[in-house]
Motif scaffolding. Structure first.
Motif, mmCIF file in Angstrom:
data_model
loop_
_atom_site.group_PDB
_atom_site.id
_atom_site.type_symbol
_atom_site.label_atom_id
_atom_site.label_comp_id
_atom_site.label_asym_id
_atom_site.label_seq_id
_atom_site.Cartn_x
_atom_site.Cartn_y
_atom_site.Cartn_z
ATOM 1 N N TYR A 472 0.842 -1.201 0.000
ATOM 2 C CA TYR A 472 0.000 0.000 0.000
ATOM 3 C C TYR A 472 0.876 1.249 0.000
ATOM 4 O O TYR A 472 0.651 2.190 -0.783
ATOM 5 N N VAL A 475 2.535 1.678 -3.465
ATOM 6 C CA VAL A 475 1.633 2.218 -4.490
ATOM 7 C C VAL A 475 1.390 3.706 -4.240
ATOM 8 O O VAL A 475 1.445 4.515 -5.168
ATOM 9 N N LEU A 476 1.175 4.066 -2.977
ATOM 10 C CA LEU A 476 0.923 5.480 -2.673
ATOM 11 C C LEU A 476 2.135 6.333 -3.024
ATOM 12 O O LEU A 476 2.010 7.379 -3.665
ATOM 13 N N VAL A 480 2.627 9.357 -5.697
ATOM 14 C CA VAL A 480 3.138 10.700 -5.379
ATOM 15 C C VAL A 480 4.210 11.103 -6.384
ATOM 16 O O VAL A 480 4.198 12.215 -6.927
ATOM 17 N N PHE B 105 -12.834 1.784 1.364
ATOM 18 C CA PHE B 105 -11.449 1.442 1.061
ATOM 19 C C PHE B 105 -10.679 1.100 2.336
ATOM 20 O O PHE B 105 -9.969 0.099 2.413
ATOM 21 N N THR B 117 -3.065 -1.825 11.601
ATOM 22 C CA THR B 117 -2.847 -0.392 11.380
ATOM 23 C C THR B 117 -4.125 0.376 11.725
ATOM 24 O O THR B 117 -5.213 -0.046 11.349
ATOM 25 N N VAL B 121 -4.719 6.162 9.866
ATOM 26 C CA VAL B 121 -3.438 6.155 9.160
ATOM 27 C C VAL B 121 -3.670 5.782 7.703
ATOM 28 O O VAL B 121 -3.162 6.431 6.771
ATOM 29 N N ILE B 122 -4.482 4.737 7.507
ATOM 30 C CA ILE B 122 -4.757 4.295 6.137
ATOM 31 C C ILE B 122 -5.471 5.394 5.363
ATOM 32 O O ILE B 122 -5.067 5.776 4.265
ATOM 33 N N SER B 123 -6.546 5.952 5.959
ATOM 34 C CA SER B 123 -7.303 6.967 5.212
ATOM 35 C C SER B 123 -6.494 8.252 5.086
ATOM 36 O O SER B 123 -6.565 8.924 4.065
ATOM 37 N N CYS B 125 -3.178 8.644 4.852
ATOM 38 C CA CYS B 125 -2.170 8.540 3.787
ATOM 39 C C CYS B 125 -2.839 8.672 2.425
ATOM 40 O O CYS B 125 -2.327 9.348 1.525
ATOM 41 N N MET B 126 -3.980 8.008 2.292
ATOM 42 C CA MET B 126 -4.706 8.086 1.028
ATOM 43 C C MET B 126 -5.091 9.531 0.716
ATOM 44 O O MET B 126 -4.900 10.021 -0.390
ATOM 45 N N VAL B 129 -2.295 11.815 -0.614
ATOM 46 C CA VAL B 129 -2.035 11.673 -2.047
ATOM 47 C C VAL B 129 -3.111 12.399 -2.854
ATOM 48 O O VAL B 129 -2.816 13.124 -3.810
ATOM 49 N N VAL B 275 -6.119 0.722 -4.903
ATOM 50 C CA VAL B 275 -5.507 1.982 -4.444
ATOM 51 C C VAL B 275 -5.547 3.007 -5.577
ATOM 52 O O VAL B 275 -5.962 4.151 -5.389
ATOM 53 N N VAL B 279 -7.711 6.445 -5.457
ATOM 54 C CA VAL B 279 -7.065 7.765 -5.571
ATOM 55 C C VAL B 279 -7.795 8.586 -6.637
ATOM 56 O O VAL B 279 -8.103 9.764 -6.439
#
Lengths: 546, 372
Positions: A472, A475-476, A480, B105, B117, B121-123, B125-126, B129, B275, B279
C-alpha cells in the motif's frame, strides 16, 4: 561583441554587491587595530574601480596607461608594453601573458609597427593598415577594452587616438577533443565537447553547415563574465522558446558562473524537484539531433556540458546509440532500460514490503529458502535493505572521489562488504545482496547521469513507505512520484509528454524507436510555431514499392 | 474562472468511468448478488438507463450554461438564496459520497492487508495523495486516470484471464427464473454508485472539445455498465451462489488463481488496482467539492479549500458509517438518488419551465445554445 540584453551584466558593477554595514565595521576595526595605515573600505575600493572603468579613452596616451596600470595594479600576469611606432605616435600594447600568442604579437604586430611604421601618418587608419591581423575590433572606453583584455585579446593604444584597437590573438592551452567518458557509445561519433566555447560551437557548426544555426551570446557573472550562448536553428526552434530562455538567462546576476550546471539551477522551472529539467550532454551529435528537433541548447565557456531544453523525461531515457543501432534492437534495448529503471526504483522496497507484509505472495519453496537465509539475521528487512543500499551508495561515491591508485583497493574491499563476507558475518541475507546488486546495475542503465541520481535518490523514501505500509505504501509513494512528474514542466512542456497528456502522433520516438523513415514529422512542444515536416519520404517509398 | 486548465473529452470520460468503477468492481458483486442471484449481470444493464438519463441531464444543463458548474447554475436557475442552499446541500452530498468511498477502502485494507494499522493512518495517507492530485489542478486530475488506465486494465485482465478455465456458464441459468424483479432490486442497490456521475458537472465547463461531450460521457456509462456486467458474469460463473457470503468476491477470485504454481495469491494486485482507482475516485470528488465550495462562497481560488475538505472527508469517513454494508442500505440509496440524480434533473426541469416563460418576455435569452 555582446548582445543588447547583456549590457546590464556588463555594466560597471565590476565589484561585489554593496557591502553591509557589518562588513564595513569589521573591516575598519581590523584595520585600525593591526595596521598603521588606514586601508580603504570595501565601498571605497569598489567606487574607485567603477570610476576608473567608466572613463572614456583619453586622447593622451599617458592618461590611458595610468588608468590601465591602476586597474591592473598587482597583476603580475598583465604585460603593458610601451613602444614607439616607427615614424608614428607613441603606443602601448596590453595583454595577459599566457592567454595570447606571443609569437604572433611579435611578428604581426610589433614587427610591423616598429619596423615598417606608418611613414609619418599619425591617424588610426594608418595603424590599422600597417598591422596584418584580420581579427580586429575597435572600442572607445576603458571598460570595453579591459573586458577584451580579460578574454585574451591584445589591446593597442596609440597617442592621439581615442579608440583602442583590439586584436584577437588569443591562444589557450586546451584539453584535446576526446570521447566523453560518461556517455560512451559503441557505434557513432566519439567526439565530445571541451572547455572552450569556441571549439564547442565549431563542433556544432561542423555538423550543421547552415547560417540558420544561431548562437546568441550572453555574458553571465559580474567577475567571471562567462561567455554563454543560446544555440538554436532558426526556422525550426520556436522563437518563443528562445525568448523564454533569453529572459531566464538575463535575470542571472551572480559573481561567477563556473559551469552550465549552475545555469541549470537558475533557469529550470522547479528547482526543488530531484528530477533534472534540462538535459545535459557532452556529445555534439546529441545536441545536433536535438537542435534539429526544434530544441535549444545552452553552452558556456569553461564547461564541456551543454544544456538542452525542453527536456521531457522520456527524451532523457534515450541514448544516442538508439539512433545508431537498428530500430528493432534499439526499441528492445529501450524497453529493457525502462524495465530496469522501474526495478532500480522499486526492487528494494518491493522486497521489504513482501518480506514484511505479504509473505503469501512468494511461492512456498522460495519462501522457505529466503526464510532459511534470514534465520540468523538480527535486523528486520527494512533495516537490512537500508543498510545495504546506503553502503552501496557510499561505495559508489567513494569510487568516483578516490584517487585512481586507491580505487582498486576500494573496489576489492567493497566487493567484500557487499558480498560473501557480509553474508557469512550474519549481517545481511543473501537474497538482499542479490536485490542490491540488481538495483545497482539497473540504476546505471539510465543514460542520463542526473536522472540516474534522481532515481537512486527517490528509492529511499519509497523504501521507508514500504517498511511502514507494505505494498500500500509503495503504491501510494509511486503515485506521489507520478503526480510530481505530471505537474513538472520543462520550459512549458509537460514533463511526461507525450504520455500525459497523450499525444499519439509523437509516440514514434518514446516508448519505441521507429524506423527513421517513419519519423517524418518533428516533435511539437508548445506554441503555434511548428515546422512539421522534416523529411521527404515519398521518393523512398516509391523506390521501395518498385 | 477559478481554473485555467483544459481537459479533453477522452480524459474526462476516462476519469468519470474509472471513478464510478472504483468501488463498484470490488464490493458491488456481493451486494447485488443478495437479491439478483444468477441474474446479477442484468442489473447493471437496467441501471445504465439511470446513468444515461443523468448524463443527458448534465449535458443539457451544460449546454444551457456552458461555462458554469452545478453550483453556479443552481443560482442562475433558482435565484440567489435557494440556489446557494441547494448548491451547499449538493456539496455536502459530494463530500459525504467521497467519504463513503474512503471508508469502504479503509475497511478493505484493514480487513485484508494491514490488520493492526489504525483506520486514520490508512485513510490519512490516502487523503494526502489525493490532496496532492487535487491541488495540482484539473489537468492532473484528468491526466492521472488516462496514464494509469493501461496499468489498471492489465491488472484486471491478469485476474480475469486465468479464471477463464473455471467458468461454468450453466451457473447463470435459469435466466430470469423469477421474472425481472430480482435483477431490478439488484439494480436498485447499484443506485448508490451511478449518482457519482453527477460530479462530472464540475469538469464539464473545462472541456476543450465540447462537441464530443455527449458521446464520450455516454460512452463512459456504456463502458462502466459492460465492465460491471462482465465482472458479475465472471464472479458468478466462477464462484457461484456463494458470492453472497463474501464482502469482496473479486478478491476471492484473485485468491483462487493458481497459474503454473508461481502466480498464486494475486490479492496484492487487487489491492494495487484498488488503491489506484480510489485515488482517482477521491480526487475526482475532492477536486469537484473544492471547486464547488470556492464558487459557492465566491473565493478567488479553490486551492485553500482542498485541505479543509480533506479533513471533512476523513471525519465523515469515520463518523456515522457503521460498516461497509451501509453503502447499499435503502436510506443511503435514496439519499444518493435524491442528490445525485433528482437534483440535476429538477434543475433541468425548472430551467425548462423558466425558459418557457422567458421566451414570451425577453427574446434575447440565450436559446441559441439550447436548441443546438
Amino acid at each position: 561583441m555582446g548582445h543588447p540584453k547583456d549590457e546590464r551584466t556588463l555594466q560597471p558593477d565590476n565589484g561585489a554587491p554593496p557591502p553591509s554595514s557589518v562588513d564595513e565595521q569589521n573591516l575598519s576595526s581590523a584595520s585600525t587595530g593591526g595596521q598603521a595605515q588606514k586601508s580603504p573600505t570595501v565601498q571605497e575600493t569598489i567606487d574607485h574601480q567603477r570610476e576608473l572603468l567608466a572613463k572614456p579613452l583619453s586622447v593622451k596616451l599617458q592618461d590611458n596607461i595610468d588608468v590601465i596600470r591602476q586597474l591592473y595594479a598587482d597583476c603580475s600576469d598583465v604585460i603593458i608594453h610601451e613602444f614607439d611606432i616607427r615614424n608614428g605616435p607613441a603606443a602601448v600594447i596590453v595583454y595577459i601573458d599566457g592567454m595570447v600568442d606571443i609569437k604572433d604579437i611579435d611578428t604581426q604586430l610589433l614587427m610591423r609597427l616598429q619596423h615598417d611604421g606608418t611613414s609619418g601618418d599619425r591617424s588610426k587608419e594608418a595603424i590599422v593598415h600597417c598591422v596584418t591581423i584580420s581579427a580586429m575590433l575597435e572600442v572607445d572606453c576603458i571598460k570595453d577594452a579591459v573586458d577584451k583584455i580579460g578574454y585574451g585579446n591584445v589591446v593597442l593604444l596609440a597617442d592621439g587616438i581615442t579608440s583602442a584597437l583590439i586584436y584577437a590573438l588569443s591562444f589557450q592551452e586546451l584539453r584535446s577533443i576526446e570521447e566523453p567518458q560518461a556517455e560512451t557509445v559503441v557505434r557513432g561519433p566519439r567526439e565530445g565537447f571541451v572547455e572552450s566555447l569556441r571549439v564547442n560551437t565549431s563542433l556544432l557548426r561542423r555538423r550543421l553547415h547552415t547560417p540558420t544555426l544561431k548562437t546568441k551570446p550572453f555574458f553571465i557573472g559580474r567577475y567571471s563574465k562567462t561567455a554563454t550562448v543560446i544555440v538554436y536553428i532558426e526556422g525550426i526552434a520556436d522563437p518563443a522558446l528562445v525568448q523564454e530562455m533569453e529572459s531566464r538567462l538575463s535575470v542571472i546576476d551572480v559573481d561567477g558562473m563556473l559551469d552550465t550546471s549552475l545555469i541549470e539551477e537558475w533557469v529550470e522551472d522547479n528547482p526543488l524537484s530531484p528530477f533534472p529539467q534540462l538535459m545535459s550532454t557532452e556529445r555534439p551529435d546529441v545536441v545536433t539531433s536535438h537542435l534539429l528537433e526544434g530544441r535549444i541548447a545552452v553552452l558556456a565557456d569553461g564547461s564541456p556540458v551543454a544544456l538542452v531544453a525542453p527536456a521531457p523525461l522520456l527524451s532523457m531515457m534515450q541514448s544516442p546509440e538508439d539512433f545508431y543501432q537498428r530500430s528493432l534492437v534499439a526499441t528492445g534495448i529501450r524497453w529493457l532500460r525502462m524495465l530496469f529503471s522501474f526495478i532500480a526504483v522499486f526492487m528494494p522496497s518491493f522486497y521489504v514490503a513482501v518480506l514484511s507484509y505479504h509473505q503469501e505472495m512468494i511461492p512456498t519453496s522460495l519462501l522457505l529458502t529466503i526464510a532459511q537465509s534470514r534465520e540468523q539475521i538480527p535486523f528486520p528487512a527494512l533495516v537490512e535493505a537500508l543498510l545495504m543500499e546506503i553502503t552501496f551508495e557510499a561505495l559508489r561515491e567513494a569510487g568516483i572521489r578516490l584517487p585512481r591508485q586507491v580505487g582498486s583497493a576500494v573496489s576489492i574491499v567493497g566487493a567484500l562488504v557487499i558480498g560473501q563476507a557480509a553474508i557469512s558475518a550474519g549481517i545481511v541475507s543473501s537474497p538482499m545482496v542479490m536485490v542490491v546488486a540488481v538495483t545497482a546495475v539497473s540504476s546505471f542503465l539510465i543514460p542520463n547521469y542526473s536522472l540516474g541520481i534522481a532515481i537512486r535518490f527517490i528509492r529511499f523514501p519509497i523504501m521507508l513507505c514500504a517498511g511502514a505500509l507494505g505494498l500500500y505504501g509503495i503504491v501510494l509513494s509511486a503515485l506521489v512520484v507520478l503526480i510530481h512528474l505530471m505537474t513538472l514542466r520543462t520550459f512549458g512542456v509537460p514533463y511526461l509528454s507525450p504520455l500525459a497528456p497523450l499525444l499519439t502522433s509523437e509516440l514514434k520516438d518514446t516508448l519505441m524507436r521507429t524506423k527513421s523513415t517513419h519519423m517524418d514529422t518533428r516533435p511539437h512542444f508548445t506554441g503555434s510555431f511548428y515546422n512539421r515536416i522534416r523529411m521527404r519520404v515519398d521518393l523512398y517509398k516509391a523506390r521501395r514499392n518498385n | 474562472m477559478l481554473e485555467k486548465g483544459r481537459i479533453s473529452a477522452a480524459q474526462f470520460s476516462i476519469l468519470a468511468g474509472m471513478s464510478v468503477l472504483a468501488t463498484s468492481l470490488l464490493t458491488a458483486p456481493g451486494i447485488v448478488a443478495i437479491d439478483a442471484k444468477q441474474d446479477m449481470w442484468i442489473s447493471p444493464i437496467w441501471i445504465s438507463s439511470a446513468g444515461f438519463i443523468l448524463v443527458w441531464t448534465l449535458y443539457k444543463l451544460n449546454q444551457a450554461y456552458p461555462d458554469q458548474t452545478l453550483v453556479e447554475y443552481a443560482v442562475s436557475i433558482l435565484g440567489r438564496f435557494a440556489g446557494k442552499t441547494v448548491a451547499a446541500l449538493y456539496l455536502v452530498f459530494v463530500i459525504f459520497a467521497t467519504a463513503n468511498v474512503l471508508r469502504q477502502f479503509t475497511d478493505f485494507i484493514k480487513l485484508t492487508f494491514l490488520l493492526t494499522t489504525p483506520d486514520f493512518v490508512i485513510s490519512g495517507c490516502m487523503l494526502l495523495v489525493c490532496w496532492l492530485v487535487a491541488r495540482s489542478g484539473i489537468e492532473t486530475v484528468a491526466r492521472l486516470p488516462m496514464l494509469l488506465l493501461p496499468l489498471v486494465t492489465l491488472f484486471v485482465l491478469m485476474i480475469y484471464t486465468p479464471s477463464i478455465a473455471d467458468i461454468r456458464f450453466e451457473r447463470l441459468t435459469p435466466v430470469m427464473e423469477k421474472g425481472a424483479v430480482p435483477s431490478l432490486i439488484g439494480a436498485f442497490r447499484l443506485l448508490s454508485w451511478m449518482p457519482a456521475f453527477s460530479i462530472m458537472n464540475f469538469y464539464m465547463p473545462y472541456l476543450n472539445n465540447r462537441k464530443h461531450l455527449l458521446y464520450w460521457s455516454l460512452g463512459s456509462v456504456v463502458v462502466v455498465t459492460l465492465t460491471l456486467s462482465v465482472t458479475f458474469v465472471i464472479v458468478y460463473t466462477v464462484i457461484g451462489a456463494a458470492v453472497v457470503n463474501y464482502t469482496y468476491p473479486f478478491m476471492i477470485l484473485a485468491r483462487y488463481i493458481s497459474f503454473t504454481e508461481f502466480f498464486e495469491h494475486l490479492e496484492s494486485i487487487v489491492m494495487m488496482i484498488w488503491v489506484i482507482q480510489i485515488v482517482i475516485r477521491i480526487s475526482f470528488g475532492l477536486y469537484g467539492a473544492a471547486l464547488g465550495m470556492a464558487q459557492c462562497f465566491g473565493l478567488t481560488g479553490y486551492k485553500p479549500m482542498v485541505p479543509p475538505i480533506c479533513m471533512l472527508i476523513l471525519l465523515f469517513s469515520l463518523w456515522g458509517i457503521e460498516n461497509a454494508q451501509f453503502v447499499s442500505s435503502p436510506s443511503m440509496v435514496v439519499y444518493y438518488t435524491l442528490f445525485g440524480m433528482m437534483l440535476p434533473f429538477l434543475l433541468l426541469v425548472v430551467y425548462g419551465i423558466r425558459q418557457l416563460f422567458a421566451e414570451s418576455d425577453s427574446p434575447g435569452y440565450p436559446e441559441g445554445e439550447t436548441s443546438a
